[in-house]
Every structure is written in C-alpha cells, then in structure tokens.
Design a protein around this motif. Structure first.
Motif, PDB file in Angstrom:
ATOM      1  N   UNK A 243       0.873  -1.181   0.000  1.00 27.15           N
ATOM      2  CA  UNK A 243       0.000   0.000   0.000  1.00 27.15           C
ATOM      3  C   UNK A 243       0.907   1.228   0.000  1.00 27.15           C
ATOM      4  N   UNK A 244       0.953   1.947  -1.120  1.00 24.59           N
ATOM      5  CA  UNK A 244       2.000   2.952  -1.259  1.00 24.59           C
ATOM      6  C   UNK A 244       1.669   3.974  -2.329  1.00 24.59           C
ATOM      7  N   UNK A 245       2.393   5.103  -2.266  1.00 25.55           N
ATOM      8  CA  UNK A 245       2.295   6.139  -3.293  1.00 25.55           C
ATOM      9  C   UNK A 245       3.275   5.822  -4.420  1.00 25.55           C
ATOM     10  N   UNK A 246       2.851   5.953  -5.667  1.00 31.02           N
ATOM     11  CA  UNK A 246       3.774   5.715  -6.779  1.00 31.02           C
ATOM     12  C   UNK A 246       4.926   6.705  -6.739  1.00 31.02           C
ATOM     13  N   UNK A 247       6.145   6.204  -6.867  1.00 25.85           N
ATOM     14  CA  UNK A 247       7.322   7.074  -6.832  1.00 25.85           C
ATOM     15  C   UNK A 247       7.934   7.239  -8.220  1.00 25.85           C
ATOM     16  N   UNK A 248       8.254   6.129  -8.871  1.00 29.19           N
ATOM     17  CA  UNK A 248       8.844   6.241 -10.202  1.00 29.19           C
ATOM     18  C   UNK A 248       8.680   4.933 -10.963  1.00 29.19           C
ATOM     19  N   UNK A 249       8.845   5.035 -12.264  1.00 29.62           N
ATOM     20  CA  UNK A 249       8.791   3.887 -13.169  1.00 29.62           C
ATOM     21  C   UNK A 249       9.982   3.990 -14.103  1.00 29.62           C
ATOM     22  N   UNK A 264      17.087   9.198 -11.618  1.00 31.64           N
ATOM     23  CA  UNK A 264      16.392   7.955 -11.329  1.00 31.64           C
ATOM     24  C   UNK A 264      17.030   6.808 -12.109  1.00 31.64           C
ATOM     25  N   UNK A 265      18.230   6.421 -11.714  1.00 29.46           N
ATOM     26  CA  UNK A 265      18.911   5.321 -12.391  1.00 29.46           C
ATOM     27  C   UNK A 265      19.080   4.151 -11.432  1.00 29.46           C
ATOM     28  N   UNK A 266      18.581   2.997 -11.823  1.00 28.75           N
ATOM     29  CA  UNK A 266      18.670   1.795 -11.002  1.00 28.75           C
ATOM     30  C   UNK A 266      19.875   0.959 -11.431  1.00 28.75           C
ATOM     31  N   UNK A 339      15.079   7.631  -2.852  1.00 32.72           N
ATOM     32  CA  UNK A 339      14.664   6.232  -2.783  1.00 32.72           C
ATOM     33  C   UNK A 339      15.414   5.328  -3.756  1.00 32.72           C
ATOM     34  N   UNK A 340      15.775   5.854  -4.923  1.00 34.05           N
ATOM     35  CA  UNK A 340      16.529   5.034  -5.876  1.00 34.05           C
ATOM     36  C   UNK A 340      17.883   4.664  -5.281  1.00 34.05           C
ATOM     37  N   UNK A 341      18.528   5.631  -4.630  1.00 39.04           N
ATOM     38  CA  UNK A 341      19.799   5.363  -3.941  1.00 39.04           C
ATOM     39  C   UNK A 341      19.607   4.273  -2.891  1.00 39.04           C
ATOM     40  N   UNK A 342      18.536   4.368  -2.114  1.00 33.20           N
ATOM     41  CA  UNK A 342      18.296   3.383  -1.051  1.00 33.20           C
ATOM     42  C   UNK A 342      18.008   1.992  -1.602  1.00 33.20           C
ATOM     43  N   UNK A 415       0.454   1.293 -15.307  1.00 31.09           N
ATOM     44  CA  UNK A 415       0.859   1.620 -13.942  1.00 31.09           C
ATOM     45  C   UNK A 415       0.141   2.893 -13.470  1.00 31.09           C
ATOM     46  N   UNK A 416      -0.019   3.072 -12.168  1.00 33.14           N
ATOM     47  CA  UNK A 416      -0.645   4.308 -11.661  1.00 33.14           C
ATOM     48  C   UNK A 416       0.214   5.519 -11.980  1.00 33.14           C
ATOM     49  N   UNK A 417      -0.402   6.672 -11.982  1.00 34.76           N
ATOM     50  CA  UNK A 417       0.300   7.913 -12.315  1.00 34.76           C
ATOM     51  C   UNK A 417       1.398   8.195 -11.296  1.00 34.76           C
ATOM     52  N   UNK A 418       2.603   8.393 -11.790  1.00 34.53           N
ATOM     53  CA  UNK A 418       3.723   8.709 -10.910  1.00 34.53           C
ATOM     54  C   UNK A 418       3.518  10.114 -10.337  1.00 34.53           C
ATOM     55  N   UNK A 419       3.713  10.227  -9.025  1.00 32.97           N
ATOM     56  CA  UNK A 419       3.466  11.490  -8.357  1.00 32.97           C
ATOM     57  C   UNK A 419       2.091  11.581  -7.730  1.00 32.97           C
ATOM     58  N   UNK A 420       1.257  10.583  -7.958  1.00 33.23           N
ATOM     59  CA  UNK A 420      -0.071  10.548  -7.326  1.00 33.23           C
ATOM     60  C   UNK A 420       0.092  10.632  -5.805  1.00 33.23           C
ATOM     61  N   UNK A 421      -0.705  11.441  -5.138  1.00 31.73           N
ATOM     62  CA  UNK A 421      -0.576  11.659  -3.701  1.00 31.73           C
ATOM     63  C   UNK A 421      -1.270  10.573  -2.884  1.00 31.73           C
TER      64      UNK A 421
END
Length: 435
Positions: A243-249, A264-266, A339-342, A415-421
């Motif tokens: 259960x979470x807010x979309x962060x990135x794709x 945003x590089x994985x 978050x990408x760093x983490x 996927x859900x909209x990135x940045x959705x609150x």
C-alpha cells in the motif's frame, strides 16, 4: 513530589512542540524540527547518564578506533560549521551527546505527533549526514554493524509490552483523534467509510485495541474483506505488493548504473547483489513509497513459486552527497527523493517469484528498509507456492519503500500515475501484462 514517568515526560515534550507550532506566528518546517530536536536533547540530558549496554559498546568502538574517533569528531564539528548564520545550540554537539540521545530514544516508543510522526532517530543525525565526514561515517562497515546492534536493541523494546504505553487516546497517543483521522483516512483509500476496527484486525474493547506492543500496532493487518485481490483469476493483472504512493517507473534498466547521482537510475547488481538473474537486465522497475500511517505488510504481485528469498544488510543513515549538497535536509522530503539510492544501499529483502504464466516469467520484489527501519521480515520460504495477494513479508518500525521488477521483454503497462498523492491499495490493480 514523585518523578514524572519517562513516557509522560516524552508526551509533555511533544505536547510542548505541538502547542508552540500552533501559535499565531506559525513556525517553518525547519523551526519545527529545531524545536523538536532541542526538546529531545534537553530531555535526554535529564536522564540518569547510564548508557544501555549496546551504547556502551558503541562508545568503546568510537574511542578505541582512531579512524572512527576522528570521523565522529570531525562529523559533529562540520555539522556545527554548516550555516554559520544559524543558532546551532539545539543540535547534537558531539558523539557523547549523540550516545546520550540515542540512549533516550531506544528505551521509548515513538509518540504520535502530526508534525513529526514516526521514528525519530534520523532526526538526531539530520545535520551531520550531509557533511563530508558524515558521508564517510555512515558508509563505514564497522559503524553500520554497530548501528544495526543499536537498532536491534530498539526493535526488542518496540516489540515489548512496555512499548504499548503510547497506544492510548492522549494527545500524543496513536489512538488520539488526530492519529485516528490519519489512520482511517489512509485506510479508506478508494472511497470506503470503514472505522478503524472495521479496517484492521483488533479488539476495540481491549487495552491498546488488543495490540501487545508498538510493533504489533505498526504491523497491523487489514481485515480480509477490506483489500480484495485484483482479478484473482486473471494472471495478466498484476497486484500491488505494498500500500504505497507511486514514486517512479523505469524501463530498460541496466545491470550496473550510477545510482548515487541525482536522477532515477537503477543498478540491478547493487539492488540484488551478485548473481542476480540476467533476465532482468533491460527490464522494468516500479517503485512506491510507504509513509508512517500506511499498511506495512507485503503481498505477492503474481501467483507462482518462490524461487529465492534473502535479505541484504545495508547502510542505515547514508544519503547521496549529490542530493544533500543541493537540498536542505527535510525529515521526509529528501528521504523520499533518494529512494533510488536506497534501493541499492539500504537494508533490503529480495524475493523472486516464478510465475507459471510464460508472458510474465520471473518477477522480483524488493522491500527497502529506509534509514532506521532496519527490519525487513520475509514470511515465505524458497520453494513455497503463493497465490497473487498472499502475504510475503512486512516492514517494521517506520515508513519504507519497495520495488517490483519485471524481466526484459515483458510488456507491462497501465501503472498508476507517478506522483499521485493517494496510496494505491495493496492487492489492488498495479498494472497489466499485454499478451
């Protein structure tokens, strides 16, 4: 006059903070954090002075190792030097005071406050983390091994009956009106109107709603009917794992990339460790963020067999210097930004599920224990078959992050909209695999 119990003193401290922030001249976010930290260091200074055994061990590590001693000395000095126009009297001044404040934290459960809800340890280091020596300290393997011991000691307390003292209806209790509003609002994502006891497995007539500890409350379970599995008989529909807010794709991800720079590089090898399946190179990663009030258990995004499950010990307070140089530290804002760093550096749990559907194949799940949230618990075993929506693990003690990873060639969309609150419901529709 009898002394005020330590739980009451902590509540008084938070009450004072909340009252000060509601005055006509409202404090900025930085001022709120400064007031909070000043009160925390003041309360910690009024303790007995006797350190918890794990902190005596930490002190011994610092004072017996010249390299670590030098880094801690210079880290706090550099924290004081940054922003010379500011008054730094409220901040931690040196490693001795740091140990004293940590001693205060790990023997208490976090009270509720709408200003700084959640676990407080990262706030102690907020000005030290961005320094040059701070970067070195929190990347140091020996320091991180010691921090893990400290966090494990705190986790033991947060799983004890004594930690349930903050599960009450006082202004700083987790069942106060303010907390309940947030918990219920967060739990009713999607437009439902359930009450707390209708959302979660609990007993509203029992002390502390039946939760035996702060951690039991934190890892509370939804009642079975609250979060139905999306299209349970259609393998093409991927269920949301957290259960979470979309962060990135991200698509076409690399085996190795510069995850520590701004962007945003994985980096798959750094996320999973050596020996990860090559099939994920060129694949797709979806990442979401869980805050303090979210539901913190993980659920299988697809049906299939668990082919591998393991945890990786990471760093606990490390942040990328590229971000910290450009952005003043925020209690939540920058934490979200890196978050990408983490995903490559924090403590994390890795689970691979082999779907029987050839259009899906192997799916990866990564649970990321952000900053001091050091416990990622996997509740499934290798070889076990799971259905879409089944529980596979949980976070303990704080807001966190997660990734779902698809192989190269899997055409996954919607996927859900990135940045959705608003959170995407767990076990609800995350995406669809196109055949």
């Amino acid at each position: 006059m009898s002394p005020i119990p330590r739980a009451a003193r902590l509540s008084n401290m938070i009450n004072s903070l909340c009252q000060s922030s509601s005055r006509p001249t409202r404090q900025t976010a930085g001022e709120v954090r400064a007031t909070w930290l000043a009160n925390l260091t003041k309360e910690a200074s009024q303790g007995s002075g006797e350190l918890h055994p794990v902190l005596r061990e930490f002190q011994q590590l610092i004072e017996s190792n010249q390299r670590i001693y030098m880094l801690f000395q210079s880290m706090w000095a550099q924290a004081q030097e940054q922003g010379p126009e500011r008054n730094r009297d409220h901040e931690v001044q040196d490693y001795q005071q740091m140990l004293q404040v940590l001693n205060y934290i790990i023997t208490r459960a976090p009270p509720y406050t709408d200003i700084l809800a959640g676990v407080p340890m990262i706030g102690v280091f907020q000005y030290a983390i961005p320094t040059i020596s701070g970067y070195a300290v929190f990347m140091d393997p020996e320091v991180n091994a010691m921090l893990k011991k400290v966090l494990d000691a705190w986790a033991q307390f947060l799983s004890s009956p004594e930690s349930a003292s903050v599960l009450d209806t006082s202004s700083t209790g987790w069942f106060s009106d303010g907390s309940m509003r947030q918990l219920i609002t967060m739990g009713n994502v999607g437009g439902t109107t359930y009450g707390f006891d209708e959302l979660f497995v609990c007993d509203c007539h029992a002390p502390h709603y039946g939760f035996r500890s702060w951690d039991a409350f934190f890892t509370r379970q939804f009642r079975e009917n609250v979060r139905p599995v999306a299209s349970p008989d259609d393998d093409a529909v991927i269920a949301n794992a957290c259960e979470s807010q979309p962060f990135t794709l991200a698509r076409n991800v690399k085996a190795r990339d510069s995850f520590w720079i701004k962007g945003q590089t994985y980096s798959l090898v750094d996320m999973f460790g050596a020996g990860f399946p090559d099939a994920f190179i060129g694949g797709t990663i979806y990442q979401g963020y869980l805050d303090t009030f979210s539901y913190h258990r993980w659920h299988a995004p697809v049906s299939g067999r668990v082919v591998k499950a393991y945890t990786i010990n990471g760093t606990y307070c490390s942040t990328p210097r590229a971000i910290e140089r450009d952005t003043e530290y925020h209690h939540k804002g920058v934490e979200i930004a890196y978050q990408v760093y983490l995903s490559a550096m924090a403590t994390r749990a890795v689970i691979f599920i082999q779907s029987e559907d050839p259009d899906i194949g192997l799916v990866g799940f990564l649970g990321i224990g952000m900053v001091e949230i050091s416990t990622c618990e996997i509740t499934v075993k290798e070889g076990e078959y799971v259905k879409k929506g089944d529980q596979i693990g949980m976070f303990h003690y704080g807001g966190s992050s997660h990734c779902v990873i698809f192989q190269k060639g899997v055409n996954v969309t919607g996927f859900p909209e990135i940045g959705r609150k608003e959170n995407v419901p767990v076990r609800g529709k995350l995406a669809v695999v196109q055949r």
